[in-house]
Every structure is written in structure tokens, then in C-alpha cells.
Motif scaffolding. Structure first.
Motif, mmCIF file in Angstrom:
data_model
loop_
_atom_site.group_PDB
_atom_site.id
_atom_site.type_symbol
_atom_site.label_atom_id
_atom_site.label_comp_id
_atom_site.label_asym_id
_atom_site.label_seq_id
_atom_site.Cartn_x
_atom_site.Cartn_y
_atom_site.Cartn_z
ATOM 1 N N SER A 14 30.718 12.132 -10.766
ATOM 2 C CA SER A 14 29.555 12.274 -9.886
ATOM 3 C C SER A 14 28.369 12.542 -10.798
ATOM 4 O O SER A 14 28.520 13.184 -11.840
ATOM 5 N N SER A 89 33.975 14.000 -6.800
ATOM 6 C CA SER A 89 33.457 12.740 -6.229
ATOM 7 C C SER A 89 34.283 12.351 -5.006
ATOM 8 O O SER A 89 35.394 12.862 -4.797
ATOM 9 N N MET A 122 28.014 13.947 -3.849
ATOM 10 C CA MET A 122 27.992 12.470 -3.726
ATOM 11 C C MET A 122 26.828 12.051 -2.839
ATOM 12 O O MET A 122 26.125 12.909 -2.300
ATOM 13 N N TYR A 127 29.457 10.987 1.706
ATOM 14 C CA TYR A 127 29.971 12.280 2.155
ATOM 15 C C TYR A 127 30.262 12.263 3.655
ATOM 16 O O TYR A 127 31.286 12.772 4.111
#
Ligand code: CTP
Length: 395
Positions: A14, A89, A122, A127
Motif C-alpha cells: 500500500s 492492502s 487503500m 475499501y
């Protein structure tokens, strides 16, 4: 409690991977042994050398590293007091939800019996995607602990939920998790902090110089030892992670909140500087300056800690500017306390607003222990040492 604990810090692909460096640094500074495990994607975003320099430990990036003699992921999994994946992530969360173990980090997670903490970071759409949410729920149901991402501007330009939670909040949460088996585990402690604000009219109030720092230090120290902490606060300082805040302004609001929280508490530590007087009925509108003088009719506020009844340990503070010990002893008796923490509030080097304090602990048996100037956190630890060895607490 975090000191000497063993934390496996997982870094995944991420863009917030760089914030993992701050986490690694702060956890290490707190005394934890931090073993960083990075996925391949994470290594594209930040170099392992950064983490090596910050933690002074070898960095794990490859499950197939023939140079390593043992089986890295099993060793890491067994040694961990907690595994923290920050940032996590969407891809890595999905992997965990399906129990995959084809890289060193996911294999460590699958092999550990320690608590696993996930701090996602993220894009907002990734998300909020139902697939990610379903994966998160699946992991929550299996006992994984999630630290919610924050809302804000994301690296991709979108605005929404997906920013890695505040590093300080993640660290606070880790303190709480590591402290779960500490000496205050399973106990509830109510702490008060800050100076109350007593309104005069719609724009003015009476208050005092208390910053709330002493109470916050106590709340954090109690959290770190495993207590469930309720912080009744009139301070503007942000409540540390892992602590339940109850925000109040006036002495009367603080009284209600304290009495409610104390019903099932094991201890109350009253560090707040409660106003002694207030206006029974504050002026509805802003007072106009019509005359040369202004009389305000102030009435006494209730003594909150003196009113707290029950079998809990009661600790108060005595803010004094003269005859410190004599006045503190009188307050200890009058308020029915188990301990009073006396402090001289005339010195700028400690007391209001400072990071330091100089205290004397006095108990009803007449023990008087005077301490040198120390950080408020050290004072908090002293008070909790006294508390956790007091007969009323141990019983
Ligand atoms: N306290 C309280 N309720 C009040 C006033 C004080 O619970 N209305 C608590 C404080 O939080 C502290 C202790 O009582 O733990 C002593 O507070 P302090 O301000 O030192 O003394 P007071 O009792 O207010 O007495 P005085 O101002 O006359 O020194």
C-alpha cells in the motif's frame, strides 16, 4: 508493557508503506523488539534497508532465503507477542481471509497464535468494495483485530475512508493489546482529567490552568497494564487509543459521568481540577458592560470524589500552593480517600501544562513518600504501582 515485547510488523503493498517506517521507529523507541516482514509489493514501495536501520534487526522478505538457517515464518510466528500488519492492502487482506500462505508474511500470520492486528490502507472504492468488506468481516469473526482506516485525501486523489489510521492510534492500540495480560487486566479504572469550564454567559466561562496531561498519562499507563479505562475529560487533548472517552465541560457534567462510570469500577483516580464554584444559572445571552463593576453570584460545586461510594479504591490529587502536606492530609481524610497525590502548583518547571510533576504520595496510615521531579508518565506509573499493591485492589 510494550517494552521488551516482540512485535512482528508486516508491511504490504500500500502507498502508506512509508508510514510503516514511522511505526517501526516508534515501537522500537518504546522498547519493543520489532521484526519487520515485507511482501514483494511492499519492497517496491520502500526499501528493506530503511526498516533495518530503524529497528536494528534483520528484515524478512523471502520465505525461500537459503542463507537463513531456521524456518523464518515459524520462528517469527512463535516469537511474536503480537503481529501487526500496517498498512494492510486489499490484496493482502483477501489473502488472509482465504488462509493463503505463499509468502513469508501470510505464512507467519497463519502460523502464529498471537493476536493479529490489521490496519488497512487503500483507495476508498477498494475499501468499500463488498468483497473487501466481506473479507474484513470474515477475519473479524475469526478474532483478527482491525484498526479502522481514517477518512481524508487519499494518494490517488480520491477523498474518503482508506487512509492508514494515525500512527499514534495504532501504537496506542498495540499498547492495549500487549498489556492485556498485565497486572490490571480485567479491572475497570475511571480517570478524570482537565480543568472544568463553568459558563458565565453564552460566550464566557470560568476555568483554571489544568491541561489534563497528568490524567491522560495515568489513563495511558493504566491501559498499558491491561485495565479498561474510562477517561472523563474536560481537556481538549485527543483521547489516546484504547481508552473510552467521556467528554464533559462542567463540574456537574463531570459528577454525573464519574458516578455513572464508577458503578462497576475498581478504582477512581481523580486528577481533574474541578471548579469549586459555578453560576447556578449562567446568563443566557452575552453580558453587556453596563456598570463599572459586575457581581457574579457563585455557588459551591459538589465534591465529586467525596461523593463516590462503594468498595473501589479512591485516589485524589491535592493542588496546593502552601502547607502542601498538611493540606493534602486534611483532604485525604475529609474526602475518604485511599491515597492522595500532593503537588505544589506554584512551580512553572512542573505542574500545570508541563510534562513534569513533583509529587508526594500520602496514605491514611500516615505514610508520606516524597519523590523528585519526574515525567508525568513516571508519576502515573508510581501511582499505579501503589494502586496494584494496595490491599483493597489485591483482595
Ligand atoms: N475534587 C472533586 N470535586 C470538587 C473539587 C475537587 O472531586 N468539587 C477533587 C479533585 O479532583 C482532587 C481533589 O478533590 O482529586 C482535591 O482537589 P483540590 O482542587 O486540590 O482541592 P479542593 O477539594 O477543591 O479544595 P481547595 O480548592 O479548597 O484546596
Amino acid at each position: 508493557m510494550i517494552k521488551d515485547s516482540h512485535i512482528v510488523l508486516g508491511i504490504t503493498g500500500s502507498i502508506a508503506a512509508y508510514k510503516g517506517a514511522d511505526l517501526a521507529s516508534k515501537l522500537t523507541q518504546g522498547g519493543a523488539i520489532v521484526d519487520v516482514v515485507m511482501t514483494k509489493a511492499a519492497c517496491e514501495l520502500i526499501r528493506p534497508m530503511t526498516f533495518k536501520a530503524l529497528t536494528n534487526r534483520p528484515i524478512h522478505t523471502d520465505m525461500w532465503d537459503v542463507a537463513h538457517e531456521g524456518i523464518s515464518h515459524i520462528e517469527l510466528a512463535k516469537a511474536a507477542d503480537a503481529v501487526l500488519i500496517a498498512p494492510a492492502s486489499a490484496d493482502f487482506i483477501a489473502k488472509l481471509a482465504y488462509g493463503l500462505a505463499d509468502d513469508i508474511l501470510s505464512a507467519t500470520v497463519l502460523a502464529t497464535r498471537s493476536p493479529i492486528v490489521i490496519a488497512p490502507a487503500m483507495n476508498v472504492n477498494m475499501y468499500e468494495n463488498s468483497i473487501t468488506q466481506e473479507n474484513i468481516q470474515k477475519l473479524k469473526d475469526r478474532g483478527f483485530i482491525f484498526i479502522e482506516p481514517a477518512e481524508g485525501h487519499l494518494a490517488c486523489g480520491d477523498v474518503g475512508r482508506g487512509k492508514l489510521a494515525d500512527v499514534e492510534d495504532i501504537i496506542g492500540e498495540m499498547h492495549k493489546i500487549i498489556g492485556r495480560s498485565g497486572p490490571m487486566a480485567g479491572k475497570k479504572v475511571v480517570v478524570t482529567a482537565g480543568g472544568t469550564r463553568e459558563p458565565i454567559d453564552s460566550v464566557r466561562f470560568i476555568s483554571n490552568l489544568s491541561s489534563g496531561k497528568m490524567g491522560y498519562a495515568i489513563a495511558e499507563a493504566a491501559r498499558d497494564q491491561g485495565a479498561n479505562v474510562v477517561l472523563v475529560t474536560s481537556s481538549q487533548i485527543k483521547c489516546p487509543a484504547g481508552i473510552e472517552p467521556v467528554h464533559v465541560q462542567t463540574a456537574l457534567e463531570m459528577r454525573d459521568a464519574v458516578h455513572k462510570a464508577c458503578k462497576d469500577a475498581d478504582a477512581i483516580i481523580m486528577a481533574a481540577a474541578v471548579a469549586d464554584y459555578h453560576l447556578e444559572t449562567p446568563f443566557k445571552n452575552k453580558i453587556k458592560k453596563k456598570s463599572a463593576t459586575l457581581d457574579l453570584n457563585l455557588v459551591r460545586t459538589p465534591d465529586i470524589i467525596a461523593e463516590v461510594k462503594g468498595d473501589l479504591v479512591k485516589i485524589g490529587f491535592a493542588a496546593e500552593s502552601e502547607d502542601i502536606n498538611k493540606n493534602a492530609k486534611a483532604k485525604l481524610k475529609k474526602k475518604g480517600l485511599d491515597l492522595i497525590v500532593a503537588n505544589d502548583v506554584t512551580q512553572d518547571a512542573w505542574g500545570f501544562g508541563s510534562e513534569y510533576n513533583k509529587v508526594t504520595l500520602i496514605d491514611p496510615e500516615g505514610n508520606v513518600n516524597e519523590y523528585p521531579v519526574m515525567t508525568k508518565r513516571k508519576v502515573a506509573d508510581l501511582i499505579l504501582d501503589w494502586l496494584t499493591s494496595s490491599p483493597k485492589w489485591v483482595k
